[in-house]
Design a protein around this motif. Structure first.
Motif, PDB file in Angstrom:
ATOM      1  N   ILE A  90       0.839  -1.205   0.000  1.00 36.88           N
ATOM      2  CA  ILE A  90       0.000   0.000   0.000  1.00 36.88           C
ATOM      3  C   ILE A  90       0.868   1.246   0.000  1.00 36.88           C
ATOM      4  O   ILE A  90       0.629   2.200  -0.759  1.00 36.88           O
ATOM      5  CB  ILE A  90      -0.947  -0.004   1.218  1.00 36.88           C
ATOM      6  N   ARG A  91       1.904   1.237   0.855  1.00 36.46           N
ATOM      7  CA  ARG A  91       2.779   2.408   0.949  1.00 36.46           C
ATOM      8  C   ARG A  91       3.490   2.672  -0.381  1.00 36.46           C
ATOM      9  O   ARG A  91       3.718   3.821  -0.754  1.00 36.46           O
ATOM     10  CB  ARG A  91       3.805   2.194   2.062  1.00 36.46           C
ATOM     11  N   ARG A  92       3.801   1.613  -1.084  1.00 35.15           N
ATOM     12  CA  ARG A  92       4.562   1.752  -2.320  1.00 35.15           C
ATOM     13  C   ARG A  92       3.691   2.111  -3.520  1.00 35.15           C
ATOM     14  O   ARG A  92       4.074   2.901  -4.376  1.00 35.15           O
ATOM     15  CB  ARG A  92       5.309   0.432  -2.602  1.00 35.15           C
ATOM     16  N   ILE A  93       2.500   1.540  -3.565  1.00 36.28           N
ATOM     17  CA  ILE A  93       1.676   1.665  -4.766  1.00 36.28           C
ATOM     18  C   ILE A  93       0.625   2.756  -4.666  1.00 36.28           C
ATOM     19  O   ILE A  93       0.427   3.542  -5.596  1.00 36.28           O
ATOM     20  CB  ILE A  93       0.982   0.312  -5.069  1.00 36.28           C
ATOM     21  N   VAL A  94      -0.055   2.826  -3.547  1.00 35.78           N
ATOM     22  CA  VAL A  94      -1.277   3.631  -3.455  1.00 35.78           C
ATOM     23  C   VAL A  94      -1.048   5.141  -3.574  1.00 35.78           C
ATOM     24  O   VAL A  94      -1.789   5.811  -4.305  1.00 35.78           O
ATOM     25  CB  VAL A  94      -2.039   3.293  -2.158  1.00 35.78           C
ATOM     26  N   PRO A  95      -0.056   5.745  -2.889  1.00 35.66           N
ATOM     27  CA  PRO A  95       0.045   7.211  -2.953  1.00 35.66           C
ATOM     28  C   PRO A  95       0.149   7.769  -4.368  1.00 35.66           C
ATOM     29  O   PRO A  95      -0.610   8.668  -4.742  1.00 35.66           O
ATOM     30  CB  PRO A  95       1.312   7.507  -2.136  1.00 35.66           C
ATOM     31  N   MET A  96       1.055   7.225  -5.182  1.00 35.87           N
ATOM     32  CA  MET A  96       1.189   7.731  -6.550  1.00 35.87           C
ATOM     33  C   MET A  96      -0.039   7.409  -7.385  1.00 35.87           C
ATOM     34  O   MET A  96      -0.503   8.235  -8.193  1.00 35.87           O
ATOM     35  CB  MET A  96       2.434   7.147  -7.214  1.00 35.87           C
ATOM     36  N   ASP A 315      14.434   4.358 -12.282  1.00 34.22           N
ATOM     37  CA  ASP A 315      14.030   4.889 -10.978  1.00 34.22           C
ATOM     38  C   ASP A 315      12.623   5.491 -11.038  1.00 34.22           C
ATOM     39  O   ASP A 315      11.804   5.269 -10.149  1.00 34.22           O
ATOM     40  CB  ASP A 315      14.991   5.994 -10.522  1.00 34.22           C
ATOM     41  N   ILE A 316      12.367   6.270 -12.070  1.00 33.47           N
ATOM     42  CA  ILE A 316      11.112   7.008 -12.139  1.00 33.47           C
ATOM     43  C   ILE A 316      10.091   6.335 -13.055  1.00 33.47           C
ATOM     44  O   ILE A 316       9.093   6.943 -13.432  1.00 33.47           O
ATOM     45  CB  ILE A 316      11.359   8.458 -12.608  1.00 33.47           C
ATOM     46  N   SER A 317      10.323   5.076 -13.412  1.00 27.20           N
ATOM     47  CA  SER A 317       9.462   4.419 -14.402  1.00 27.20           C
ATOM     48  C   SER A 317       8.021   4.267 -13.933  1.00 27.20           C
ATOM     49  O   SER A 317       7.097   4.317 -14.742  1.00 27.20           O
ATOM     50  CB  SER A 317      10.036   3.055 -14.793  1.00 27.20           C
ATOM     51  N   LEU A 353       6.615  16.024 -14.536  1.00 19.98           N
ATOM     52  CA  LEU A 353       5.757  15.535 -13.459  1.00 19.98           C
ATOM     53  C   LEU A 353       6.315  14.264 -12.825  1.00 19.98           C
ATOM     54  O   LEU A 353       6.206  14.067 -11.607  1.00 19.98           O
ATOM     55  CB  LEU A 353       4.347  15.274 -13.984  1.00 19.98           C
ATOM     56  N   SER A 354       6.925  13.410 -13.623  1.00 16.47           N
ATOM     57  CA  SER A 354       7.475  12.165 -13.089  1.00 16.47           C
ATOM     58  C   SER A 354       8.652  12.428 -12.167  1.00 16.47           C
ATOM     59  O   SER A 354       8.773  11.824 -11.096  1.00 16.47           O
ATOM     60  CB  SER A 354       7.893  11.241 -14.242  1.00 16.47           C
ATOM     61  N   VAL A 355       9.529  13.332 -12.575  1.00 21.55           N
ATOM     62  CA  VAL A 355      10.684  13.664 -11.734  1.00 21.55           C
ATOM     63  C   VAL A 355      10.212  14.289 -10.418  1.00 21.55           C
ATOM     64  O   VAL A 355      10.666  13.909  -9.326  1.00 21.55           O
ATOM     65  CB  VAL A 355      11.636  14.620 -12.484  1.00 21.55           C
ATOM     66  N   GLU A 362       6.616   9.845  -4.333  1.00 22.73           N
ATOM     67  CA  GLU A 362       6.826   8.396  -4.435  1.00 22.73           C
ATOM     68  C   GLU A 362       7.957   7.893  -3.536  1.00 22.73           C
ATOM     69  O   GLU A 362       7.752   7.016  -2.680  1.00 22.73           O
ATOM     70  CB  GLU A 362       7.102   8.042  -5.899  1.00 22.73           C
ATOM     71  N   ASP A 363       9.150   8.418  -3.736  1.00 24.35           N
ATOM     72  CA  ASP A 363      10.303   7.913  -2.987  1.00 24.35           C
ATOM     73  C   ASP A 363      10.242   8.241  -1.498  1.00 24.35           C
ATOM     74  O   ASP A 363      10.516   7.372  -0.664  1.00 24.35           O
ATOM     75  CB  ASP A 363      11.589   8.459  -3.618  1.00 24.35           C
ATOM     76  N   PRO A 364       9.876   9.489  -1.113  1.00 21.78           N
ATOM     77  CA  PRO A 364       9.796   9.772   0.334  1.00 21.78           C
ATOM     78  C   PRO A 364       8.793   8.885   1.064  1.00 21.78           C
ATOM     79  O   PRO A 364       9.077   8.401   2.165  1.00 21.78           O
ATOM     80  CB  PRO A 364       9.380  11.248   0.369  1.00 21.78           C
ATOM     81  N   ILE A 365       7.622   8.659   0.471  1.00 16.27           N
ATOM     82  CA  ILE A 365       6.632   7.817   1.148  1.00 16.27           C
ATOM     83  C   ILE A 365       7.100   6.368   1.179  1.00 16.27           C
ATOM     84  O   ILE A 365       6.915   5.662   2.174  1.00 16.27           O
ATOM     85  CB  ILE A 365       5.264   7.945   0.456  1.00 16.27           C
TER      86      ILE A 365
END
Length: 702
Positions: A90-96, A315-317, A353-355, A362-365
């Motif tokens: 959830i932490r990895r997928i849901v926020p973005m 990284d940003i894919s 927007l991706s960067v 994405e990365d901080p969460i």
């Protein structure tokens, strides 16, 4: 396409997927970059044609990485925490995913009108529930949606497939490992057990996909059951990692270069006509597996995949994948006819927007301790409120889109619908077309823009004939026969003409019999419809129509079909000579019993008003021109229907002046999509059709 989660306590490598540093795979990261780049290129430029196989590469990578992490956790702790797995997921997928959903829906509601907003609301809701693949599988089996506007959230189908797979796979893996432990199978023996189960899943999924590709190709493309084997292949690689580590070092580069070559070949040779996912995805899945297998347990330095720039794209894919498609649809709608500016803006906005979203969201969460349990069993005060806020945001989003999905939004510029009025002459119609071409503002329109997506045929038209079509119309020959019988045959184009035909003939005492079937042209060849059930039912329907005409010998048959068709015998779009031959055979052999045969030319294909009529567009943005193909088919029609007992009625001038065709004429929207005229416009044209039919009906029948 989704990313991989990482157990707490592991130092995370700075790339999408978050594998522990000890197992950091720069080549796999490069593989992600390859996959997302070819997907974006195919969507934006429609080249390379096979770019969509990037999704299959994502599936293999995901299955490999996540299964590897689960097995590593089991080897280390002797257990797999399902709760921890889903917290990390959830932490990895849901926020973005939620961020892009919210932004896309907001932008769509500001740009689009009516049914388009409603449809996007439903798409948002299904995507938020990670069930978008089933939503699009269902929509894809609806003939009237196959040519409709593209959803800005269509790409969420692959994310949904992954998350549905991971609802089941960790639990199944835990059960298999537990069963193996009870039987005294530990270490490599337990992996053999897992491998056997996985192999069964893979083979079962492939078998299911083979059947679905044959019976329901659209469903097969989106179905979790027909895609599970791709994730399963990646999982098998993780299970077999100890064996793959024994590959001799000199052979490893060969595996990887062979795999990369296979991926390039897939991208260049696979097309939209290739049966998918079986066998179409075989080469790309095997090739991705070779790249991954060649890098297990050895040095992995492949410059095309492991250089710093490519790794950063990896990284940003995830962000790239989520942002690119909504931007493509929204910018394309905001700038109709924008030419090369549209793809350039899409690529630039996607990159920016991706960067930003990767580094700020994405990365901080992903690195945070949100949702993680502390040692004392108490939530971290620094993040304890985050779950509540995220849940509240999700509930608010779901409530908003659910409300909009059930309420049709009306155009603020069209509070009412104009009354459709008929024209008395072609000169009057030409004047109205010229006025529409010169218009700078939208008038009141009929039907309302917000209703376009809800429009269909009247009186159950275009449903086909029983028994070939189970829910079709009864086309059985009945007695007594009407005194003056007119039969309308063809596909949905013919059905769209029916309101005009009825308005002309029924007041004159004719009985108009609808024998049309949407997606099934009246041609002497088996054709392929976008909807599989129509393809299968079409031959039987045409046989029923032939029997009806032969038995009742109608005084008049009116024929109309869409121009471009796919023939079963060729497997692709029929050439003009093939189409002409099939039409001529239908005229000579199937309509021989008819008194008079009239062919009504289909309208020129144009822009879809649901796409081009937006809050920021102007009438000039929706002007279209007849294609060169349309003109070639029109000439072929004149050759076919100029014989004894048959007539051709050209209609292009009813839609266009000097090669320019507006989306509305006299306040009436011409088409409800790219090629089907609205009921209102069909009735508006009735006086012109009456004038065209009058000399034909008055002529003597030989």
């Amino acid at each position: 396409m989704a990313a991989t989660v990482v157990p707490p306590g592991e130092r995370v490598a700075p790339w999408l997927g978050g594998a522990p540093v000890a197992g950091y795979r720069p080549d796999v990261q490069g593989l992600r970059a390859f996959a997302v780049v070819v997907v974006i290129l195919e969507h934006v430029f429609h080249r390379p044609a096979g770019g969509f196989i990037g999704v299959d590469v994502f599936f293999v990578i995901s299955g490999f990485l996540i299964t590897g992490l689960l097995l590593k956790e089991h080897d280390r702790a002797g257990r797999i925490s399902i709760a921890d797995f889903y917290r990390r997921r959830i932490r990895r997928i849901v926020p973005m995913a939620v961020l892009v959903l919210a932004c896309t829906y907001l932008a769509s509601s500001l740009l689009f009108l009516g049914e388009r907003v409603q449809s996007t609301a439903w798409d948002t809701l299904w995507a938020a529930l990670f069930a978008a693949n089933w939503r699009f599988a269902f929509v894809g089996t609806d003939y009237w949606q196959t040519d409709g506007p593209v959803s800005p959230l269509r790409h969420y189908w692959s994310l949904s497939v992954e998350e549905q797979f991971y609802v089941v796979w960790p639990v199944l893996l835990l059960l298999v490992l537990g069963l193996a432990a009870r039987r005294g199978r530990q270490g490599s023996r337990s992996r053999w057990t897992v491998g056997a189960v996985l192999g069964t899943v893979v083979l079962g999924s492939i078998a299911f996909a083979i059947r679905e590709v044959s019976d329901q190709p659209t469903v097969a493309y989106f179905s979790t059951f027909s895609r599970a084997w791709e994730l399963g292949v990646g999982a098998l690689l993780a299970v077999a990692a100890p064996l793959l580590a024994r590959i001799p070092a000199p052979a490893r580069p060969a595996y990887q270069w062979l795999g990369l070559t296979g991926l390039v070949v897939s991208v260049l040779t696979i097309t939209a006509q290739t049966p998918f996912p079986v066998p179409g995805a075989f080469l790309s899945v095997i090739s991705a597996a070779l790249v991954i297998a060649g890098g297990v347990g050895g040095q992995r330095l492949m410059v095309p995949l492991t250089n710093r720039a490519v790794r950063y794209v990896g990284d940003i894919s995830y962000s790239l994948y989520l942002w690119h498609f909504p931007l493509l649809v929204l910018i394309g709608a905001a700038l109709p006819g924008g030419g090369y500016a549209v793809p350039l803006l899409v690529l630039a906005a996607t990159a920016v927007l991706s960067v930003l979203s990767y580094h700020l969201v994405e990365d901080p969460i992903r690195r945070s301790s949100w949702l993680e349990r502390r040692a004392a069993g108490r939530p971290d005060r620094r993040t304890g409120g985050a779950p509540v806020r995220w849940v509240a945001a999700l509930v608010a989003l779901a409530a908003t889109v659910a409300t909009v999905a059930t309420v049709t939004v009306r155009s603020p510029s069209s509070p009412g619908a104009a009354e459709a009025e008929t024209v008395t002459s072609e000169n009057e119609l030409t004047g109205q077309i010229r006025a529409a071409l010169d218009a700078t503002d939208w008038p009141l329109l009929a039907p309302s823009v917000g209703e376009l997506g809800e429009l269909g045929f009247t009186q159950g038209d275009a449903r086909g004939c029983k028994p070939a079509v189970p829910n079709g119309n009864d086309c059985a020959v009945t007695r007594p026969r009407p005194g003056k019988l007119a039969v309308v045959v063809g596909d949905s184009i013919a059905a769209a003409w029916l309101p005009s035909v009825r308005a002309v003939l029924e007041p004159m005492g004719w009985v108009v019999q609808d024998l049309t079937y949407a997606g099934c042209p009246f041609l002497a060849s088996d054709t392929v419809s976008p909807v599989d059930r129509i393809t299968r039912a079409c031959p039987g329907h045409k046989e029923a129509v032939r029997a009806f005409i032969k038995a009742l010998e109608p005084e008049l048959v009116i024929v109309s079909n869409a121009y471009r068709q796919r023939f079963t015998v060729t497997g692709g779009n029929a050439s003009l000579p093939e189409w002409e031959r099939a039409a001529r055979t239908a005229e000579d052999e199937w309509l021989a019993a008819a008194g008079k045969v009239v062919e009504l030319q289909p309208p020129p294909v144009g822009v879809d008003p649901k796409t081009c009529i937006t809050r920021i567009s102007a009438p000039r943005d929706c002007i279209s021109t007849p294609s060169a193909e349309h003109q070639l088919y029109a000439k072929a029609e004149q050759r076919i229907w100029s014989g004894k007992g048959s007539w051709h009625i050209p209609t292009t001038d009813w839609f266009c002046v000097a090669g320019r065709c507006p989306i509305f004429v006299g306040g009436v929207i011409v088409r409800r999509d790219a090629n089907h005229i609205t009921v209102e416009y069909a009735r508006k044209l009735a006086p012109l059709l009456r004038s065209a039919l009058a000399p034909i009906l008055d002529s003597a029948t030989d």
